[in-house]
Design an enzyme around this catalytic site. Structure first.
Site, mmCIF file in Angstrom:
data_model
loop_
_atom_site.group_PDB
_atom_site.id
_atom_site.type_symbol
_atom_site.label_atom_id
_atom_site.label_comp_id
_atom_site.label_asym_id
_atom_site.label_seq_id
_atom_site.Cartn_x
_atom_site.Cartn_y
_atom_site.Cartn_z
ATOM 1 N N GLU A 185 0.847 -1.200 0.000
ATOM 2 C CA GLU A 185 0.000 0.000 0.000
ATOM 3 C C GLU A 185 0.885 1.253 0.000
ATOM 4 O OE1 GLU A 185 -3.210 1.063 -0.221
ATOM 5 O OE2 GLU A 185 -2.430 3.064 0.214
ATOM 6 N N ALA A 186 0.476 2.235 -0.813
ATOM 7 C CA ALA A 186 1.255 3.481 -0.888
ATOM 8 C C ALA A 186 1.139 4.305 0.389
ATOM 9 C CB ALA A 186 0.757 4.315 -2.072
ATOM 10 N N ALA B 43 -12.207 -1.279 -8.983
ATOM 11 C CA ALA B 43 -13.242 -0.577 -9.748
ATOM 12 C C ALA B 43 -12.869 -0.449 -11.228
ATOM 13 C CB ALA B 43 -13.492 0.802 -9.144
ATOM 14 N N ASN C 215 -14.466 7.777 2.614
ATOM 15 C CA ASN C 215 -15.676 8.104 1.857
ATOM 16 C C ASN C 215 -16.891 8.397 2.750
ATOM 17 O OD1 ASN C 215 -16.900 5.670 2.521
ATOM 18 N ND2 ASN C 215 -16.490 4.704 0.552
ATOM 19 N N TRP D 123 -4.591 11.451 -2.458
ATOM 20 C CA TRP D 123 -3.559 11.431 -3.500
ATOM 21 C C TRP D 123 -3.333 12.795 -4.128
ATOM 22 C CZ3 TRP D 123 -0.235 7.699 -5.322
ATOM 23 C CH2 TRP D 123 -0.372 6.428 -4.757
ATOM 24 N N THR E 54 -20.208 3.351 -5.679
ATOM 25 C CA THR E 54 -19.443 2.193 -6.150
ATOM 26 C C THR E 54 -18.731 1.369 -5.080
ATOM 27 O OG1 THR E 54 -17.862 3.921 -6.734
ATOM 28 C CG2 THR E 54 -19.022 2.843 -8.541
ATOM 29 N N ASN E 55 -18.724 1.822 -3.821
ATOM 30 C CA ASN E 55 -17.907 1.119 -2.820
ATOM 31 C C ASN E 55 -18.339 -0.331 -2.620
ATOM 32 O OD1 ASN E 55 -15.859 0.980 -0.857
ATOM 33 N ND2 ASN E 55 -17.359 1.264 0.772
ATOM 34 N N HIS F 279 -16.921 8.434 -8.317
ATOM 35 C CA HIS F 279 -17.104 7.001 -8.530
ATOM 36 C C HIS F 279 -16.439 6.540 -9.833
ATOM 37 C CE1 HIS F 279 -20.994 7.695 -6.023
ATOM 38 N NE2 HIS F 279 -19.945 7.528 -5.250
#
Ligand SMILES: Cc1cc2nc3c(=O)[nH]c(=O)nc-3n(C[C@H](O)[C@H](O)[C@H](O)COP(=O)(O)OP(=O)(O)OC[C@H]3O[C@@H](n4cnc5c(N)ncnc54)[C@H](O)[C@@H]3O)c2cc1C
Length: 514
Positions: free
Chosen positions: A39-40, A479, A95, A67, A490-491, A445
């Site tokens: 993970e970043a 996604a 979110n 980001w 969309t989650n 989304h």
């Protein structure tokens, strides 16, 4: 010389977001399978250590774990911020916690496009498995024992704009909908939400917390992936910016779950994407796949904004969203292609307290694209949505905006309004069409930028199991693989994708060369 992290893992998952955290958790249920989750962003192993912006689901976290991307919503408009979570849990950790499923026709449409595993009857068990529905867990289409807790606000918990919205909707004749996740439902009611009190139940909370004690799961935060390591046409690991410099994390299978912006960016930086674009940036082509970064789908939206007569009614410490109207545009053959949602607070902080009523198009014909600006992993990609260019989209969103404006005339809402800041009233259809063409914004989304489809489908990047058509031992599962945006936030669908691929990795490893 790059450092090597650990041994060769069976599976290297890139991105610990809505899909990736689920895949890592499900795949590592097999104690003989070693899994690295790269993970970043940072990782917060306990809720007690988790910063408030990630805990507090009453508002999105826009800054501290983001980001810092920007995007262009309409071609002739101005760029704006495009939030994406950068932390374990990904965007599910930042979110609004709306936990809505698409309608069955969304997934049946994916199946009809050559991906039969994704038909509604096949994905429903995954939707049931992921949730613990505290209101309707006993219904045949719900689950009561999954990692993601879901509940709906009671009427006595609603903020003034949310309560007024339900009352006004009733006056306007919209039918009541107590459970928006009932596959046949439409109408107005409480949103299903993955929050408990204020606490956001992200995939880091629901899936990683119980999985992180497993000795066969290595969570590797603070390691942005620069590019995939590809040997010939076979993925063998990832190159990351680690705490001590560039590192290699090697695996027998790489599962890319960096989200709809970063997944195509990582692919393109690795030489997998549209050949002409890669050549223009001086990136050697490993596989010419024109679908990478194309087919960007989202939910365009515009919002009515009103100054609140009572500033306390639109307080920023209140839950931003609690209720929804889900319905079908006049004459549309796409069921539930529109949403209207009241926003308890809206607009900038330096203006008087305001609330909003958002109009959202849930099924979109227009498409955008994600492209690199350079081969440098530190440079952000461009995100161009091209909203407002398809007449079929504009007509339905304009109709939705007019429906949202109608709420302002009904006493429970009208009583809350000090002044209408946007749009200028009265609003005609022509005026609404001009607004949606020029001022649509993203529902945040994005999806579809490495879409699935059968071999021979020129725009498909992966097959229906997530396996890349052009590079062996490379899976994409987030996604990005959605062929089209579902008619819902969309989650939950991204988590469902994680459940589907995580289950396949565990039960049919041979399909993935494991
Ligand atoms: C502000 C906001 C509000 C939203 N509200 C809702 C809502 O209420 N309900 C809803 O259904 N949907 C909502 N969404 C959308 C939903 O959260 C996303 O669709 C979903 O989380 C996408 O899942 P994903 O796994 O594809 O990507 P993500 O969850 O974004 O996960 C991608 C992960 O990959 C990591 N990553 C990216 N690049 C790299 C790299 N190079 N190296 C290593 N790691 C990398 C990221 O840091 C991230 O952790 C919202 C999104 C945002 C941003």
């Amino acid at each position: 010389m790059a450092g090597e992290v650990g041994t060769v893992f069976d599976i290297v998952v890139v991105g610990a977001g809505s899909s990736g955290a689920v895949i890592a958790a499900r795949a590592s249920e097999d104690p003989d399978r070693t899994v690295a989750l790269v993970e970043a962003g940072p990782d917060y192993p306990s809720l007690a250590d988790t910063p408030w912006d990630l805990v507090n689901s009453h508002d999105n976290s826009y800054v501290d774990h983001d980001w810092r991307f920007s995007y262009l919503p309409v071609a002739a408009g101005a760029a704006g911020p495009f939030p994406r979570g950068r932390v374990t849990g990904g965007s599910s950790a930042v979110n609004t916690t709306i936990a809505l499923r698409g309608v069955p026709e969304d997934y049946d449409g994916w199946a009809a496009a050559g991906n039969p595993e994704w038909a509604w009857d096949n994905v429903l068990p995954a939707f049931r498995r992921l949730e613990r529905d505290l209101d309707y867990g006993d219904r045949p289409y719900h689950g009561d024992a999954g990692p993601i807790s879901i509940r709906r606000y009671r009427v006595d918990e609603l903020t003034p704009p949310q309560e007024a919205f339900l009352l006004a909707a009733d006056e306007l004749g919209w039918p009541a909908c107590p459970d928006a996740n009932d596959p046949d439902a439409w109408g107005v009611g409480p949103h299903p939400m993955n929050k408990l009190g204020r606490v956001r139940v992200s995939t880091a909370v629901g899936y990683l917390a119980p999985a992180r004690i497993r000795p066969n799961l290595a969570i590797l935060p603070d390691r942005p992936v620069r590019r995939l390591l590809v040997d010939g046409r076979r993925a063998v690991g990832v190159e990351v910016d680690g705490p001590e410099g560039v590192e290699h994390v090697r695996g027998r299978l790489v599962v890319l779950c960096a989200g709809a912006v970063q997944t195509p960016a990582v692919l393109m930086r690795s030489g997998i994407g549209p050949g002409d674009h890669l050549a223009a940036l001086g990136i050697g082509t490993v596989a010419d796949l024109p679908g990478v970064g194309s087919n960007l789908c989202d939910h365009p939206a515009v919002a009515v904004v009103c100054e609140a007569r009572d500033p306390g009614a639109a307080g920023r410490d209140l839950p931003i969203i609690q209720t929804i109207l889900r319905y079908t545009a006049p004459g549309s053959d796409q069921r539930c292609d529109l949403q209207i949602e009241p926003l308890t607070f809206a607009g900038s902080r330096d203006r008087p307290p305001s609330f909003g009523i958002a109009a959202v198009l849930e099924q979109c014909h227009g498409r955008g694209e994600v492209r690199l600006t350079s081969a440098d992993p530190a440079s952000a990609p461009t995100i161009e949505q091209h909203f407002g260019e398809d007449a079929r989209d504009n007509e339905r969103l304009a109709a939705c905006l007019l429906d949202a404006v109608r709420f302002l005339d009904v006493p429970p809402i009208a009583d809350l309004v000090g002044a209408v800041r946007f749009p200028r009233l009265p609003l005609t259809m022509d005026g609404a069409l001009e607004i949606v063409a020029k001022r649509s914004g993203s529902g945040y989304h994005p999806c579809g930028t490495a879409r699935m489809g059968p071999a021979g489908d020129a725009g498909a990047v992966v097959d229906q199991y997530g396996c890349c058509h052009a590079v062996d031992q490379l899976v994409v599962a987030d996604a990005s693989v959605m062929p089209s945006v579902p008619r819902a936030n969309t989650n939950l669908t991204a988590i469902m994708i994680g459940e589907m691929v995580g289950e396949w990795l565990r039960t049919t490893p041979g399909r993935y060369g494991l």
